[in-house]
Enzyme design. Structure first.
Site, short mmCIF file in Angstrom:
data_model
loop_
_atom_site.label_atom_id
_atom_site.label_comp_id
_atom_site.label_asym_id
_atom_site.label_seq_id
_atom_site.Cartn_x
_atom_site.Cartn_y
_atom_site.Cartn_z
N ASP A 171 -1.69 2.13 5.43
CA ASP A 171 -3.07 2.12 4.95
C ASP A 171 -3.05 2.24 3.42
OD1 ASP A 171 -5.70 2.63 4.25
OD2 ASP A 171 -6.08 3.97 5.93
N GLY A 172 -3.57 1.23 2.75
CA GLY A 172 -3.54 1.21 1.29
C GLY A 172 -4.23 2.39 0.65
N SER A 200 -2.02 -12.00 -4.39
CA SER A 200 -1.69 -11.11 -5.50
C SER A 200 -0.23 -10.63 -5.51
CB SER A 200 -2.64 -9.91 -5.53
OG SER A 200 -2.73 -9.28 -4.28
N ASP A 243 -7.75 -3.94 -3.76
CA ASP A 243 -8.51 -5.14 -3.39
C ASP A 243 -8.82 -5.12 -1.90
OD1 ASP A 243 -9.53 -7.70 -3.20
OD2 ASP A 243 -7.56 -8.65 -3.19
N GLU A 302 0.38 -3.26 3.11
CA GLU A 302 -0.52 -4.00 3.99
C GLU A 302 -0.59 -3.29 5.34
OE1 GLU A 302 -3.08 -6.11 5.86
OE2 GLU A 302 -2.69 -6.53 3.73
#
Length: 282
Positions: free
Chosen positions: A145-146, A102, A166, A120
């Site tokens: 941490d997303g 992506s 995602d 990421e």
């Protein structure tokens, strides 16, 4: 932390997710004003389909492998063109050997005024992603941490754009984190477009997820469901879904054109279906 998307890159779920992503980006590009893409679980960006991981599962062969040389009618072909062109940009010869994740897909579609924040958590993957975009001033790669980024990095200064969420769905509670993260992000940036990917594997969990979204109080939620086979006796990825919050007014019509064409190519067992459902209106 052990999840590796390399085993699954380019599979049917990636195809559907990335087609939706390209349609959202295509809409954002219709105005000159800059926008930002925030990718919360970005991965490594570029995947080698000849790698041991990809060859072990062969999942890409049932996804992009079926699509790359397929013929489509004029309507579906035009809508798929930005996605397929991005894939072909990594594959100048015949067939497909590389696949864009992506962040690479989004970067391919950005204009000079647009920006990408690629996040990421895995240290090695984050390092590969930083190397992929080294020297690219339009991309910021963060080892983070997303889920935390949904608070700290919203709203973007551009005040226009898209958040792609995602997660790998390797740990328990990912559906709950999706709902909680969306609610938190939407409070900070109610005007942003949000695209949330989820697996159709645990059917009860999917039903509960959709119910939670309906009860969230967030308006304008479109749910996209794409199955390639009926429910398996053993837990299996029978399909995938995308929830889009604040979808462009063009998206539903575009998907009603393109999803039947994708389903005809990618479904492997009947009965399998695709659907569009508004979980919340205006």
């Amino acid at each position: 932390m052990n999840y590796r998307h390399a085993y699954h890159a380019g599979n049917f779920a990636d195809v559907v997710k990335h087609v939706v992503l390209t349609r959202l980006l295509d809409y954002l590009k219709q105005k000159d004003k800059a926008f930002r893409v925030v990718d919360t679980h970005a991965g490594i960006g570029r995947y080698d389909l000849s790698s041991l991981e990809a060859q072990k599962t062969g999942e890409w062969q049932g996804g992009i492998g079926r699509l790359i040389d397929a013929s489509f009618d004029a309507g579906a072909g035009a809508l798929l063109a930005p996605y397929l062109e991005a894939v072909r940009s990594l594959n100048p010869g015949d067939g497909v050997k590389k696949y864009p994740g992506s962040p690479l897909l989004a970067r391919h579609l950005l204009r000079k005024q647009d920006r990408l924040s690629a996040i990421e958590l895995h240290p090695k993957d984050a390092a590969r992603l930083k190397a992929e975009f080294a020297g690219d001033f339009q991309v910021r790669v963060m080892e983070l941490d997303g889920w935390l980024a949904l608070g700290a990095h919203l709203p973007p200064k551009e005040k226009r754009g898209l958040v792609l969420i995602d997660p790998p769905f390797e740990e328990e509670g990912e559906f709950g984190r999706l709902v909680d993260g969306l609610i938190r992000a939407h409070k900070r940036w109610p005007g942003g477009i949000y695209a949330l990917w989820y697996p159709i594997k645990d059917r009860k969990a999917v039903i509960a997820f959709r119910k939670a979204l309906k009860q969230s109080g967030i308006p304008k939620i479109l749910d996209i469901e794409f199955e390639i086979r009926p429910a398996s006796l053993e837990p299996s990825l029978d399909g995938s879904g995308m929830v889009v919050v604040n979808p462009p007014f063009t998206l539903e019509g575009e998907l009603r054109t393109v999803l039947p064409a994708l389903h005809k190519l990618l479904a492997v067992e009947k009965p399998a279906h695709w659907s569009l459902e508004w979980l919340a209106g205006e």
